[in-house]
Design a protein around this motif. Structure first.
Motif, PDB file in Angstrom:
ATOM      1  N   LEU A  76       3.385  11.200  -5.215  1.00 15.47           N
ATOM      2  CA  LEU A  76       4.585  11.957  -5.559  1.00 15.47           C
ATOM      3  C   LEU A  76       4.579  12.400  -7.020  1.00 15.47           C
ATOM      4  O   LEU A  76       5.019  13.506  -7.339  1.00 15.47           O
ATOM      5  CB  LEU A  76       5.828  11.127  -5.249  1.00 15.47           C
ATOM      6  N   ALA A  77       4.037  11.559  -7.892  1.00 14.88           N
ATOM      7  CA  ALA A  77       3.963  11.932  -9.308  1.00 14.88           C
ATOM      8  C   ALA A  77       3.003  13.095  -9.522  1.00 14.88           C
ATOM      9  O   ALA A  77       3.278  14.002 -10.304  1.00 14.88           O
ATOM     10  CB  ALA A  77       3.534  10.728 -10.146  1.00 14.88           C
ATOM     11  N   SER A  78       1.886  13.083  -8.809  1.00 10.68           N
ATOM     12  CA  SER A  78       0.925  14.175  -8.990  1.00 10.68           C
ATOM     13  C   SER A  78       1.475  15.493  -8.468  1.00 10.68           C
ATOM     14  O   SER A  78       1.226  16.551  -9.052  1.00 10.68           O
ATOM     15  CB  SER A  78      -0.402  13.844  -8.307  1.00 10.68           C
ATOM     16  N   VAL A  79       2.246  15.443  -7.394  1.00 10.20           N
ATOM     17  CA  VAL A  79       2.843  16.670  -6.864  1.00 10.20           C
ATOM     18  C   VAL A  79       3.877  17.229  -7.851  1.00 10.20           C
ATOM     19  O   VAL A  79       4.031  18.447  -7.975  1.00 10.20           O
ATOM     20  CB  VAL A  79       3.467  16.406  -5.480  1.00 10.20           C
ATOM     21  N   LYS A  80       4.552  16.367  -8.560  1.00  7.69           N
ATOM     22  CA  LYS A  80       5.539  16.819  -9.534  1.00  7.69           C
ATOM     23  C   LYS A  80       4.889  17.348 -10.813  1.00  7.69           C
ATOM     24  O   LYS A  80       5.390  18.290 -11.415  1.00  7.69           O
ATOM     25  CB  LYS A  80       6.491  15.674  -9.904  1.00  7.69           C
ATOM     26  N   ALA A 108       0.824  -1.208   0.000  1.00 10.35           N
ATOM     27  CA  ALA A 108       0.000   0.000   0.000  1.00 10.35           C
ATOM     28  C   ALA A 108       0.860   1.261   0.000  1.00 10.35           C
ATOM     29  O   ALA A 108       0.497   2.263  -0.626  1.00 10.35           O
ATOM     30  CB  ALA A 108      -0.928   0.003   1.206  1.00 10.35           C
ATOM     31  N   THR A 109       1.995   1.221   0.684  1.00  6.46           N
ATOM     32  CA  THR A 109       2.892   2.377   0.692  1.00  6.46           C
ATOM     33  C   THR A 109       3.399   2.676  -0.714  1.00  6.46           C
ATOM     34  O   THR A 109       3.357   3.826  -1.169  1.00  6.46           O
ATOM     35  CB  THR A 109       4.083   2.111   1.635  1.00  6.46           C
ATOM     36  N   ALA A 111      -2.857   5.261   4.147  1.00 12.68           N
ATOM     37  CA  ALA A 111      -3.118   4.085   3.307  1.00 12.68           C
ATOM     38  C   ALA A 111      -2.377   2.868   3.838  1.00 12.68           C
ATOM     39  O   ALA A 111      -2.933   1.764   3.885  1.00 12.68           O
ATOM     40  CB  ALA A 111      -2.716   4.368   1.871  1.00 12.68           C
ATOM     41  N   ALA A 112      -1.138   3.050   4.256  1.00  9.06           N
ATOM     42  CA  ALA A 112      -0.356   1.926   4.782  1.00  9.06           C
ATOM     43  C   ALA A 112      -0.948   1.403   6.090  1.00  9.06           C
ATOM     44  O   ALA A 112      -1.077   0.189   6.278  1.00  9.06           O
ATOM     45  CB  ALA A 112       1.091   2.352   4.993  1.00  9.06           C
ATOM     46  N   GLY A 113      -1.320   2.300   6.976  1.00  9.08           N
ATOM     47  CA  GLY A 113      -1.914   1.881   8.246  1.00  9.08           C
ATOM     48  C   GLY A 113      -3.239   1.172   8.066  1.00  9.08           C
ATOM     49  O   GLY A 113      -3.512   0.151   8.705  1.00  9.08           O
ATOM     50  N   ALA A 169       2.880  12.847   3.366  1.00 11.60           N
ATOM     51  CA  ALA A 169       3.159  11.829   4.371  1.00 11.60           C
ATOM     52  C   ALA A 169       1.866  11.288   4.986  1.00 11.60           C
ATOM     53  O   ALA A 169       1.741  10.081   5.230  1.00 11.60           O
ATOM     54  CB  ALA A 169       4.059  12.396   5.456  1.00 11.60           C
ATOM     55  N   VAL A 170       0.908  12.160   5.224  1.00 10.54           N
ATOM     56  CA  VAL A 170      -0.372  11.726   5.790  1.00 10.54           C
ATOM     57  C   VAL A 170      -1.110  10.813   4.815  1.00 10.54           C
ATOM     58  O   VAL A 170      -1.657   9.773   5.203  1.00 10.54           O
ATOM     59  CB  VAL A 170      -1.241  12.940   6.180  1.00 10.54           C
TER      60      VAL A 170
END
Length: 99
Positions: A43-47, A34-35, A68-70, A62-63
């Motif tokens: 990260l791709a969308s932010v770029k 999930a991470t 999603a991982a949790g 990070a949130v």
């Protein structure tokens, strides 16, 4: 009514430990997947997207990823422990029926 002995309690404790260990391993694997699955598009969308670049800071990234991982960890671990307990319950019932 079945009598409770020290051996049966030890057997049940060992089975519970095995079930929880299986849940932890399955949850950890799901959290890793999930991470990666959320980090790449985040990260791709932010770029690439101007809106995301201006509105999603490092803390928000990070949130998103850690949530999603949790969530994946707890859902998969819970489902694994319940499935293992159900399987062990059916096996124990079958053993009692054969005795």
């Amino acid at each position: 009514m079945a009598s409770v002995t020290g051996a049966s309690l030890d057997q049940k404790l060992a089975m519970a430990k095995r079930c929880s260990h299986e849940g932890v391993l399955a949850g950890a694997k799901a959290a890793v997947i999930a991470t990666v699955a959320t980090a790449i598009p985040t990260l791709a969308s932010v770029k690439m997207l101007p809106w995301a670049r201006s509105n999603i800071d490092l803390r928000a990234q990070a949130v998103i990823i850690s949530t999603a991982a949790g969530l994946a960890y707890f859902v998969v671990a819970d489902k694994t422990v319940l499935a293992s307990a159900r399987k062990n319950s059916f096996e124990a019932a079958a053993r009692r029926g054969n005795n």
